[in-house]
Design an enzyme around this catalytic site. Structure first.
Site, mmCIF file in Angstrom:
data_model
loop_
_atom_site.group_PDB
_atom_site.id
_atom_site.type_symbol
_atom_site.label_atom_id
_atom_site.label_comp_id
_atom_site.label_asym_id
_atom_site.label_seq_id
_atom_site.Cartn_x
_atom_site.Cartn_y
_atom_site.Cartn_z
ATOM 1 N N ASP A 183 0.832 -1.214 0.000
ATOM 2 C CA ASP A 183 0.000 0.000 0.000
ATOM 3 C C ASP A 183 0.864 1.262 0.000
ATOM 4 O O ASP A 183 1.967 1.267 0.539
ATOM 5 C CB ASP A 183 -0.919 -0.027 1.228
ATOM 6 C CG ASP A 183 -2.074 0.961 1.087
ATOM 7 O OD1 ASP A 183 -2.403 1.342 -0.056
ATOM 8 O OD2 ASP A 183 -2.649 1.347 2.121
ATOM 9 N N ASN A 204 -10.973 -2.542 -5.290
ATOM 10 C CA ASN A 204 -10.196 -1.546 -6.034
ATOM 11 C C ASN A 204 -10.838 -1.144 -7.371
ATOM 12 O O ASN A 204 -10.403 -0.175 -8.009
ATOM 13 C CB ASN A 204 -8.745 -2.008 -6.247
ATOM 14 C CG ASN A 204 -7.892 -1.963 -4.998
ATOM 15 O OD1 ASN A 204 -7.010 -2.789 -4.802
ATOM 16 N ND2 ASN A 204 -8.125 -0.996 -4.116
HETATM 17 C C1 IPE Z 1 -5.308 -2.700 0.008
HETATM 18 O O1 IPE Z 1 -5.035 -1.363 -0.211
HETATM 19 C C2 IPE Z 1 -5.366 -3.423 -1.300
HETATM 20 C C3 IPE Z 1 -4.090 -3.591 -1.971
HETATM 21 C C4 IPE Z 1 -2.910 -3.262 -1.504
HETATM 22 C C5 IPE Z 1 -4.160 -4.221 -3.264
HETATM 23 P P1 IPE Z 1 -6.199 -0.282 -0.354
HETATM 24 O O2 IPE Z 1 -5.516 1.023 -0.560
HETATM 25 O O3 IPE Z 1 -7.174 -0.708 -1.371
HETATM 26 O O4 IPE Z 1 -6.884 -0.368 1.076
HETATM 27 P P2 IPE Z 1 -7.766 0.697 1.864
HETATM 28 O O5 IPE Z 1 -8.803 1.219 0.901
HETATM 29 O O6 IPE Z 1 -6.851 1.778 2.320
HETATM 30 O O7 IPE Z 1 -8.346 -0.067 3.004
HETATM 31 C C1 IPE Z 2 -1.614 0.211 -3.315
HETATM 32 O O1 IPE Z 2 -1.391 1.572 -3.328
HETATM 33 C C2 IPE Z 2 -1.907 -0.358 -4.691
HETATM 34 C C3 IPE Z 2 -3.308 -0.762 -4.887
HETATM 35 C C4 IPE Z 2 -4.217 -0.780 -3.961
HETATM 36 C C5 IPE Z 2 -3.695 -1.171 -6.230
HETATM 37 P P1 IPE Z 2 -2.600 2.609 -3.336
HETATM 38 O O2 IPE Z 2 -2.945 2.909 -4.750
HETATM 39 O O3 IPE Z 2 -3.714 2.160 -2.478
HETATM 40 O O4 IPE Z 2 -1.886 3.881 -2.683
HETATM 41 P P2 IPE Z 2 -2.506 4.883 -1.642
HETATM 42 O O5 IPE Z 2 -2.958 4.064 -0.466
HETATM 43 O O6 IPE Z 2 -3.633 5.593 -2.321
HETATM 44 O O7 IPE Z 2 -1.356 5.774 -1.299
HETATM 45 MG MG MG Z 3 -4.113 2.388 -0.502
#
Ligand code: IPE
Ligand code: IPE
Ligand code: MG
Length: 236
Positions: free
Chosen positions: A18, A66
């Site tokens: 993340d 997502n």
């Molecule tokens: C968790 O991250 C999913 C992945 C790393 C693929 P998210 O960014 O989707 O999680 P939330 O929304 O902060 O809980």
């Molecule tokens: C994790 O990084 C990747 C996916 C969930 C696909 P994020 O895209 O959630 O990054 P933040 O949490 O918005 O910084």
């Molecule tokens: Mg995230």
């Protein structure tokens, strides 16, 4: 860093990657730039886990939630997967890496599904090798529901057991994660490996995924080594 063989040998590690979006935002870049850098880090960390003698690693790459993101962001992520799968098809045998995609792949593009069929066929020829699991359109709840429905269809009228459940999950035959690492500073599971994480040790770090390095894995494993896993029992 050089480690004694026993440092991480045989461990199963889950990683919630993340922080890509925030990494990009901090640099005044579009979120997609964070995913591009994140994909490079993912490849490096997968190689490092192999080097450490880890038995299997789970990378949370795209959740069932997502899809709420913009079309542009989703299509960039899917393109990165496609490129990764092409690369894996060329290198899995050479590098002796069993790649497995976990999640509901039926919702992915036909092109990606075709590539996954190819990586599955190669993985079938690499029993016992280091296993890299990529969770793609994966949700822990969705995985449990799909498993139960498949069990019910194949065993009408029977009740499910924990052992049968484990055989019907996407993770059948793969060890549960001993350690789950979440980058990006959030203290939650976000629907990752809901069944398999029952007794995982959890490790949270503020490091954003694109900044994550071998040193951060070392720190997480070193902390894991100090944890006292009791599995509901009492320490001798
Ligand atoms: C968790 O991250 C999913 C992945 C790393 C693929 P998210 O960014 O989707 O999680 P939330 O929304 O902060 O809980
Ligand atoms: C994790 O990084 C990747 C996916 C969930 C696909 P994020 O895209 O959630 O990054 P933040 O949490 O918005 O910084
Ligand atoms: Mg995230």
């Amino acid at each position: 860093m050089a480690h004694p063989r026993e440092f991480a040998e045989g461990l199963s590690i889950g990683i919630i990657m993340d922080g890509n979006g925030r990494w990009a935002k901090n640099r005044g870049l579009p979120r997609t730039a964070g995913h591009k850098k994140g994909a490079e880090v993912f490849s490096d960390i997968a190689d490092y886990c192999d080097e450490l003698g880890v038995s299997s690693v789970y990378f949370y790459a795209f959740s069932t939630e997502n899809w709420k993101r913009s079309e542009d962001e989703i299509s960039t992520i899917m393109r990165l997967f496609e490129a990764y799968l092409h690369e894996a098809i060329d290198t899995m045998e050479r590098d002796q890496i069993r790649l497995k995609i976990l999640g509901d792949t039926t919702a992915l593009s036909p092109a990606i599904q075709g590539l996954i069929d190819k990586t599955d066929a190669i993985a079938a020829r690499l029993p016992g090798c280091f296993q890299a699991n990529v969770c793609l359109n994966y949700g822990g709840r969705d995985e449990i529901v799909r498993a139960v429905n498949r069990f019910a269809a194949e065993h009408p009228g029977e009740t499910i057991t924990e052992a049968a459940m484990a055989e019907y999950l996407d993770t059948a035959g793969i060890p549960d994660p001993d350690l789950i690492i979440r980058t990006g500073g959030e203290y939650r599971i976000s629907n990752f490996l809901m069944w398999e994480s029952a007794y995982s040790e959890l490790y949270f770090t503020d490091v954003l995924w694109p900044d994550f390095s071998e040193k951060d894995i070392d720190e997480a494993v070193a902390e894991y080594r100090h944890r006292d896993r009791r599995f509901g029992g009492v320490k001798a």
